[in-house]
Enzyme design. Sequence first.
Site, mmCIF file in Angstrom:
data_model
loop_
_atom_site.group_PDB
_atom_site.id
_atom_site.type_symbol
_atom_site.label_atom_id
_atom_site.label_comp_id
_atom_site.label_asym_id
_atom_site.label_seq_id
_atom_site.Cartn_x
_atom_site.Cartn_y
_atom_site.Cartn_z
ATOM 1 N N CYS A 10 0.836 -1.205 0.000
ATOM 2 C CA CYS A 10 0.000 0.000 0.000
ATOM 3 C C CYS A 10 0.873 1.259 0.000
ATOM 4 C CB CYS A 10 -0.902 0.004 1.231
ATOM 5 S SG CYS A 10 0.015 0.070 2.787
ATOM 6 N N CYS A 13 3.279 1.491 2.880
ATOM 7 C CA CYS A 13 4.413 0.580 2.744
ATOM 8 C C CYS A 13 5.463 1.172 1.799
ATOM 9 C CB CYS A 13 3.955 -0.771 2.203
ATOM 10 S SG CYS A 13 2.754 -1.606 3.255
#
Length: 75
Positions: A10, A13
């Site tokens: 995501c 991340c």
Amino acid sequence: MIIKILGSGCKKCVALGENAKTAAEAAGKQAEIVKVTDFAEIAAYGVMSTPALVVDDKVLSAGKVLSAAEIGKML
């Protein structure tokens, strides 16, 4: 030094991975950034919330995006 970013890939991340790379470069350390998206492998680290930061197989952070400065202090 091996820096692992644990998470689904995501935005958070990705941001953590970029901050880790910046921190390693600023500290003058050779680091390999590895993204781990396999949930079985993430669970093996005992991480329940992502993104997580793992340096040389030590979990340093989970569930938040650290700044490059915060990561630099840990390295």
